[in-house]
Design an enzyme around this catalytic site. Structure first.
Site, mmCIF file in Angstrom:
data_model
loop_
_atom_site.group_PDB
_atom_site.id
_atom_site.type_symbol
_atom_site.label_atom_id
_atom_site.label_comp_id
_atom_site.label_asym_id
_atom_site.label_seq_id
_atom_site.Cartn_x
_atom_site.Cartn_y
_atom_site.Cartn_z
ATOM 1 N N ASN A 18 14.134 28.654 -83.420
ATOM 2 C CA ASN A 18 14.185 30.109 -83.594
ATOM 3 C C ASN A 18 12.880 30.666 -83.043
ATOM 4 O O ASN A 18 11.839 30.555 -83.695
ATOM 5 C CB ASN A 18 14.353 30.458 -85.075
ATOM 6 C CG ASN A 18 14.303 31.961 -85.300
ATOM 7 O OD1 ASN A 18 14.455 32.740 -84.359
ATOM 8 N ND2 ASN A 18 14.086 32.355 -86.541
ATOM 9 N N LYS A 20 12.078 33.613 -82.697
ATOM 10 C CA LYS A 20 11.761 34.908 -83.330
ATOM 11 C C LYS A 20 11.373 35.918 -82.245
ATOM 12 O O LYS A 20 11.875 35.837 -81.126
ATOM 13 C CB LYS A 20 10.652 34.761 -84.373
ATOM 14 C CG LYS A 20 10.874 33.600 -85.331
ATOM 15 C CD LYS A 20 9.984 33.685 -86.523
ATOM 16 C CE LYS A 20 9.933 32.354 -87.238
ATOM 17 N NZ LYS A 20 9.807 32.499 -88.672
ATOM 18 N N HIS A 102 19.110 35.409 -91.245
ATOM 19 C CA HIS A 102 17.758 34.860 -91.373
ATOM 20 C C HIS A 102 16.993 35.662 -92.420
ATOM 21 O O HIS A 102 17.185 36.869 -92.559
ATOM 22 C CB HIS A 102 17.046 34.928 -90.017
ATOM 23 C CG HIS A 102 15.775 34.144 -90.006
ATOM 24 N ND1 HIS A 102 14.593 34.651 -90.510
ATOM 25 C CD2 HIS A 102 15.491 32.885 -89.588
ATOM 26 C CE1 HIS A 102 13.645 33.731 -90.386
ATOM 27 N NE2 HIS A 102 14.168 32.647 -89.832
ATOM 28 N N GLU A 104 14.135 36.823 -92.478
ATOM 29 C CA GLU A 104 13.397 37.987 -91.947
ATOM 30 C C GLU A 104 14.347 39.177 -91.781
ATOM 31 O O GLU A 104 13.949 40.318 -91.995
ATOM 32 C CB GLU A 104 12.687 37.601 -90.644
ATOM 33 C CG GLU A 104 11.504 36.680 -90.936
ATOM 34 C CD GLU A 104 11.166 35.678 -89.842
ATOM 35 O OE1 GLU A 104 11.616 35.843 -88.698
ATOM 36 O OE2 GLU A 104 10.456 34.697 -90.161
ATOM 37 N N GLU A 172 16.942 27.618 -95.817
ATOM 38 C CA GLU A 172 15.548 27.921 -95.490
ATOM 39 C C GLU A 172 14.878 28.598 -96.679
ATOM 40 O O GLU A 172 15.038 29.815 -96.876
ATOM 41 C CB GLU A 172 15.489 28.876 -94.296
ATOM 42 C CG GLU A 172 16.129 28.335 -93.045
ATOM 43 C CD GLU A 172 15.526 28.983 -91.811
ATOM 44 O OE1 GLU A 172 14.898 28.260 -91.026
ATOM 45 O OE2 GLU A 172 15.649 30.205 -91.654
ATOM 46 N N GLY A 178 7.264 29.845 -92.022
ATOM 47 C CA GLY A 178 6.063 30.350 -91.363
ATOM 48 C C GLY A 178 4.811 30.259 -92.216
ATOM 49 O O GLY A 178 3.788 30.862 -91.905
ATOM 50 N N SER A 218 8.745 25.540 -91.928
ATOM 51 C CA SER A 218 7.543 24.808 -91.527
ATOM 52 C C SER A 218 7.820 23.355 -91.132
ATOM 53 O O SER A 218 7.035 22.453 -91.439
ATOM 54 C CB SER A 218 6.472 24.898 -92.615
ATOM 55 O OG SER A 218 6.111 26.261 -92.823
HETATM 56 C C1 PEP Z 1 12.492 30.010 -89.061
HETATM 57 O O1 PEP Z 1 12.083 30.961 -88.408
HETATM 58 O O2 PEP Z 1 13.696 29.894 -89.291
HETATM 59 C C2 PEP Z 1 11.518 29.039 -89.571
HETATM 60 C C3 PEP Z 1 11.944 28.060 -90.318
HETATM 61 O O3 PEP Z 1 10.212 29.239 -89.211
HETATM 62 P P1 PEP Z 1 9.008 28.160 -89.338
HETATM 63 O O4 PEP Z 1 9.538 26.853 -88.802
HETATM 64 O O5 PEP Z 1 7.917 28.732 -88.502
HETATM 65 O O6 PEP Z 1 8.677 28.052 -90.785
#
Ligand code: PEP
Length: 255
Positions: A18, A20, A102, A104, A172, A178, A218
């Site tokens: 992703n 983003k 997601h 976000e 997630e 993040g 992460s």
């Molecule tokens: C994501 O954006 O779905 C995500 C898991 O980000 P990160 O790996 O940076 O935590």
């Protein structure tokens, strides 16, 4: 037992990147180069989630064995929805996947369970494959509500779907996205297992067996192998690390 054997492991490992709201043509060319160089495990399905303006460029420049996903799409074909992208537009430029729900989108853009469910159902109806994201906040985890939240988010989608064939669920935990704080392999496995059991009981036993549940939060080259060894983790959704060459190691995490 090798998890790579297709007989022992009916669910194909699937790793999504992703990106983003990151990237420029220059940076994207670098990402395309390391993805092409790989080598990428052919037992793993790979999909990259690309900002809308670069989707066509990335689709045209990546080999066909790497899927490309929009990071959002709306629940209508066309019309007066300024700023939105239709699933038909994604299909029109040969993009086959979309990431929906997601955290976000849920948190910053206030998308509700209901809207996300509508979007998932509509995207599927229009022929896209969907990575549908669920996950609890830190506050919800600390108050013991992880399963309740994840089940409710999944149930909202289930209430509008007939067929889960083209859905991948990404679990997630919001507190891990993040932040550099990864769920431990056991924490992730516990939620994946509980979610699979919930699906078996409330949505369908066959769906529970076949649906792929990614872990996201992460994930890095350093922690991916241990996470990938968990029996109910069928892949990853990767944010930050998907912009870096270590993404190749994450794709190849299953030993
Ligand atoms: C994501 O954006 O779905 C995500 C898991 O980000 P990160 O790996 O940076 O935590």
């Amino acid at each position: 037992m090798s998890a790579k054997c297709p007989d022992e492991c009916p669910r194909k490992f699937v790793v999504g990147g992703n990106w983003k709201m990151n990237g420029s043509k220059k940076q994207i060319d670098e990402i395309i180069s390391f993805l092409k160089a790989g080598p990428l495990d052919s037992n793993t399905e790979v999909v990259v989630g690309v900002p809308a303006v670069y989707l066509e460029y990335v689709r045209n420049n990546l080999p066909a064995n790497i899927g490309v996903a929009g990071q959002n799409c709306y629940k209508e074909e066309k019309g007066a929805f300024t700023g939105e992208v239709s699933p038909l537009m994604l299909k029109d430029i040969n993009v086959d996947w979309v990431i929906l729900g997601h955290s976000e989108r849920r948190q910053i853009f206030k998308e509700t369970d209901d809207l996300i469910a509508d979007k998932v159902a509509f995207a599927l109806e229009k022929g896209l494959k969907v990575i549908a994201c669920v996950g609890e906040t830190l506050e919800q985890r600390e108050s013991g509500k992880t399963e309740e939240v994840v089940f409710a988010q999944t149930q909202a989608i289930a209430s509008k779907l007939k067929d889960w064939t083209n859905v991948v669920i990404a679990y997630e935990p919001v507190w891990a996205i993040g932040t550099g704080k990864t769920a431990t392999p056991q924490q992730a496995q516990d939620v994946h297992k509980a979610l699979r059991e919930y699906i078996a009981k409330n949505i369908g036993a066959d769906i529970a067996k076949s649906i792929r549940i990614q872990y996201g939060g992460s994930v890095t080259g350093a922690n991916c192998v241990e996470l990938a060894a968990m029996p109910d983790i069928d892949g990853f959704l990767v944010g930050g690390a998907s912009l870096k060459p270590e993404f190749v190691n994450i794709v190849n995490a299953r030993q």
